[in-house]
Design a protein around this motif. Structure first.
Motif, mmCIF file in Angstrom:
data_model
loop_
_atom_site.group_PDB
_atom_site.id
_atom_site.type_symbol
_atom_site.label_atom_id
_atom_site.label_comp_id
_atom_site.label_asym_id
_atom_site.label_seq_id
_atom_site.Cartn_x
_atom_site.Cartn_y
_atom_site.Cartn_z
ATOM 1 N N TYR A 80 0.639 -1.269 0.196
ATOM 2 C CA TYR A 80 -0.178 -0.142 0.213
ATOM 3 C C TYR A 80 0.544 1.675 0.008
ATOM 4 N N ASN A 81 0.905 2.017 -1.271
ATOM 5 C CA ASN A 81 1.493 2.748 -1.399
ATOM 6 C C ASN A 81 0.811 4.275 -1.020
ATOM 7 N N LEU A 82 1.030 4.825 0.149
ATOM 8 C CA LEU A 82 -0.203 6.035 0.960
ATOM 9 C C LEU A 82 0.686 7.594 0.495
ATOM 10 N N SER A 83 -0.164 8.360 0.697
ATOM 11 C CA SER A 83 -0.045 9.726 -0.433
ATOM 12 C C SER A 83 0.989 10.178 0.411
ATOM 13 N N ASN A 84 1.232 10.627 1.498
ATOM 14 C CA ASN A 84 1.907 11.050 2.315
ATOM 15 C C ASN A 84 3.612 10.474 2.247
ATOM 16 N N GLY A 85 3.780 8.982 1.391
ATOM 17 C CA GLY A 85 5.069 8.907 0.797
ATOM 18 C C GLY A 85 5.650 7.625 1.923
ATOM 19 N N HIS A 86 5.133 7.294 2.514
ATOM 20 C CA HIS A 86 5.079 5.881 3.081
ATOM 21 C C HIS A 86 4.139 4.852 2.384
ATOM 22 N N SER A 87 5.314 3.297 2.760
ATOM 23 C CA SER A 87 4.212 1.783 2.102
ATOM 24 C C SER A 87 4.514 0.888 3.091
ATOM 25 N N TYR A 88 3.677 0.462 3.028
ATOM 26 C CA TYR A 88 3.035 -0.373 4.202
ATOM 27 C C TYR A 88 3.238 -2.206 3.181
ATOM 28 N N THR A 89 4.019 -3.099 3.742
ATOM 29 C CA THR A 89 3.959 -4.612 2.829
ATOM 30 C C THR A 89 2.734 -5.378 3.693
ATOM 31 N N THR A 90 2.002 -6.133 3.417
ATOM 32 C CA THR A 90 1.425 -7.058 4.303
ATOM 33 C C THR A 90 1.729 -8.478 3.964
ATOM 34 N N ASP A 91 1.222 -9.243 4.671
ATOM 35 C CA ASP A 91 1.808 -10.716 4.925
ATOM 36 C C ASP A 91 0.958 -11.538 4.008
ATOM 37 N N ASP A 92 1.005 -13.220 4.031
ATOM 38 C CA ASP A 92 0.677 -13.766 3.631
ATOM 39 C C ASP A 92 -1.608 -13.706 4.037
ATOM 40 N N HIS A 93 -1.250 -13.403 5.772
ATOM 41 C CA HIS A 93 -2.296 -12.972 6.645
ATOM 42 C C HIS A 93 -2.836 -11.932 6.409
ATOM 43 N N GLY A 94 -2.454 -10.613 5.223
ATOM 44 C CA GLY A 94 -2.942 -9.587 5.471
ATOM 45 C C GLY A 94 -2.591 -8.480 6.668
ATOM 46 N N ARG A 95 -1.007 -8.809 7.349
ATOM 47 C CA ARG A 95 -1.018 -7.854 8.617
ATOM 48 C C ARG A 95 0.332 -7.402 7.823
ATOM 49 N N VAL A 96 0.369 -6.120 8.796
ATOM 50 C CA VAL A 96 1.814 -5.116 8.084
ATOM 51 C C VAL A 96 2.801 -5.892 8.580
ATOM 52 N N ILE A 97 4.435 -5.609 7.891
ATOM 53 C CA ILE A 97 5.150 -7.078 8.132
ATOM 54 C C ILE A 97 6.185 -5.445 7.642
ATOM 55 N N ASN A 98 6.160 -4.739 6.961
ATOM 56 C CA ASN A 98 6.666 -3.661 6.895
ATOM 57 C C ASN A 98 6.613 -2.351 6.596
ATOM 58 N N VAL A 99 7.229 -0.831 6.948
ATOM 59 C CA VAL A 99 6.587 0.021 6.743
ATOM 60 C C VAL A 99 8.105 1.070 6.432
ATOM 61 N N THR A 100 8.392 1.697 5.438
ATOM 62 C CA THR A 100 9.324 2.457 4.666
ATOM 63 C C THR A 100 8.253 4.090 4.310
ATOM 64 N N GLY A 101 9.676 4.526 4.553
ATOM 65 C CA GLY A 101 9.443 6.322 4.023
ATOM 66 C C GLY A 101 10.576 7.689 4.663
ATOM 67 N N ASN A 102 9.973 7.754 4.321
ATOM 68 C CA ASN A 102 10.543 9.841 5.033
ATOM 69 C C ASN A 102 10.032 10.132 5.664
ATOM 70 N N THR A 103 10.817 10.298 7.505
ATOM 71 C CA THR A 103 9.981 11.430 8.242
ATOM 72 C C THR A 103 9.755 12.936 7.796
ATOM 73 N N ASP A 104 8.415 13.485 7.702
ATOM 74 C CA ASP A 104 8.070 14.741 7.770
ATOM 75 C C ASP A 104 8.379 15.655 8.586
ATOM 76 N N LYS A 105 8.808 17.187 9.457
ATOM 77 C CA LYS A 105 9.051 17.705 9.741
ATOM 78 C C LYS A 105 8.208 18.647 9.835
ATOM 79 N N GLY A 106 6.735 19.370 10.719
ATOM 80 C CA GLY A 106 5.804 20.305 10.791
ATOM 81 C C GLY A 106 4.079 19.600 10.379
ATOM 82 N N VAL A 107 4.773 17.953 9.985
ATOM 83 C CA VAL A 107 3.841 17.938 8.884
ATOM 84 C C VAL A 107 2.684 16.564 9.665
ATOM 85 N N LYS A 108 1.739 17.213 10.824
ATOM 86 C CA LYS A 108 0.921 16.328 11.753
ATOM 87 C C LYS A 108 -0.731 15.757 11.338
ATOM 88 N N LEU A 109 -0.506 13.949 10.251
ATOM 89 C CA LEU A 109 -1.826 13.934 10.074
ATOM 90 C C LEU A 109 -2.620 13.729 11.297
#
Length: 287
Positions: A151-180
Motif C-alpha cells: 500500500y503506497n500512501l499519499s504521504n509517501g509511506h509504503s506498507y507491505t502485508t504478509d500472507d495473512h494481511g498483517r503489516v510486516i514492513n513500513v518505509t518512508g521519509n519522516t516529515d517535519k511540521g506535518v502532522k496528520l
C-alpha cells in the motif's frame, strides 16, 4: 586508512571497469566490525534477483548471504523488485549513486532481453491510497488489509502485508511540521485487540508517529503495550523528531514480526532502522 577508504578505492576501480564492460564490480561495505570488502558483479546481483523467482523472502536471504557479516548490522528487507533492491543498497551506502545508476542501466538491458525487473507476477499487488483525515478514512486501509499487498500512501509511506494481511514492513521519509489526523476509533479498537491477545493493557500504537508525518489510519497502527507505546517507543519518536527539527533527513525502514499463529495481530517484535543524514541506527522493541 579512514573508514570506507578501501570501499572508495574499490568504487573507483568498479567505475573504471564499468566503462569497459557490463560486468563490473560492486563495492560492498562489510559492516563496522571488519574492514574488508566483498565484490559482486551486476550479473551476480541480477542472478540473485532472478533466482529468487519472485519470492521476496528468498531474495532477502540470498542477498544476506552475499553481504556476509554486514547482514548482522542491518536487516535485509524482502525486496519486491530489483530496482527496490538497488535503491536499498544505495541508501545504506553499499553502492555509490553512480554505481547504482549503472546497475539499473544494465537491468534495463535485461528487460529488453526478456527479463522482468518489475513486479513479479502473482507475488505482490500494489495499491495507491490517500492517507486519511477526519471525515475521510479510506476503507481499504481502515478495514481488513489484503494479503501480499504493498500500500503506497499519499504521504509517501509504503506498507507491505504478509500472507495473512498483517503489516510486516513500513518505509518512508519522516516529515517535519506535518502532522496528520488521528483516528481515535481505530486506536481504541487496536488497543482492545491487543488486550484480547495478552494480559497487559495495550494502546493502538503508531508505527510512524503522526507528528513525524505518519498516517492515522488503521494500517499504521498495531497493538502495543502501554509501557512500550507511551515510554520506550515514544522516546525513539521524540529523538527522531528532534533530528528533524535540527534540519536532518530521517528515513525509516520498520520490520514488524508476529508470533507463529497466523491469527496473531499483536506483534512480538518491531525493529526500526532509521537512517539520519545517511547514518543508520537500529532500534529493537519486543513485547
Amino acid at each position: 586508512m579512514p573508514p570506507g577508504g578501501d570501499v572508495n578505492i574499490a568504487a573507483s576501480a568498479a567505475e573504471g571497469a564499468a566503462a569497459n564492460n557490463a560486468f563490473f564490480l560492486v563495492p560492498v561495505l562489510m559492516g563496522m566490525l571488519k574492514a574488508a570488502d566483498v565484490a559482486l558483479t551486476a550479473k551476480e546481483l541480477w542472478g540473485i534477483y532472478r533466482a529468487a523467482n519472485g519470492d521476496p523472502t528468498m531474495l532477502a536471504k540470498s542477498l544476506a548471504e552475499f553481504l556476509g557479516e554486514s547482514a548482522l548490522e542491518r536487516a535485509i528487507p524482502g525486496f519486491k523488485t530489483a530496482d527496490e533492491m538497488i535503491d536499498w543498497l544505495k541508501r545504506h551506502n553499499y553502492l555509490s549513486g553512480k554505481i547504482a545508476d549503472q546497475i539499473k542501466s544494465i537491468f534495463g538491458e535485461n528487460r529488453k532481453e526478456g527479463g522482468d525487473v518489475g513486479l513479479p507476477s502473482g507475488s505482490l499487488r500494489e495499491v495507491n491510497v490517500p492517507a486519511g483525515s477526519k471525515g475521510s478514512w479510506d476503507k481499504r486501509i481502515n478495514g481488513d488489509l489484503e494479503p501480499n499487498t504493498k500500500y503506497n500512501l499519499s504521504n509517501g509511506h509504503s506498507y507491505t502485508t504478509d500472507d495473512h494481511g498483517r503489516v510486516i514492513n513500513v518505509t518512508g521519509n519522516t516529515d517535519k511540521g506535518v502532522k496528520l489526523d488521528r483516528n481515535n476509533y481505530q486506536q481504541t479498537k487496536m488497543g482492545h485487540d491487543g488486550n484480547n491477545q495478552d494480559h497487559q493493557l495495550h494502546d493502538g500504537g503508531h508505527l510512524i508517529a503522526t507528528h513525524l508525518g505518519g498516517a492515522g489510519d488503521k494500517i499504521n497502527l498495531v497493538p502495543m503495550t502501554r509501557d512500550l507505546n507511551r515510554k520506550i517507543y515514544r522516546a525513539m519518536e521524540r529523538f527522531l523528531g528532534k533530528e528533524l527539527k535540527a534540519g536532518k533527513e530521517v528515513y525509516v525502514d520498520i520490520k514488524v514480526g508476529y508470533p507463529d499463529s497466523p491469527s496473531a495481530t499483536r506483534p512480538n517484535i518491531v525493529e526500526v532502522y532509521a537512517t539520519i543524514n545517511g547514518k543508520p541506527s537500529r532500534y529493537k522493541f519486543e513485547q
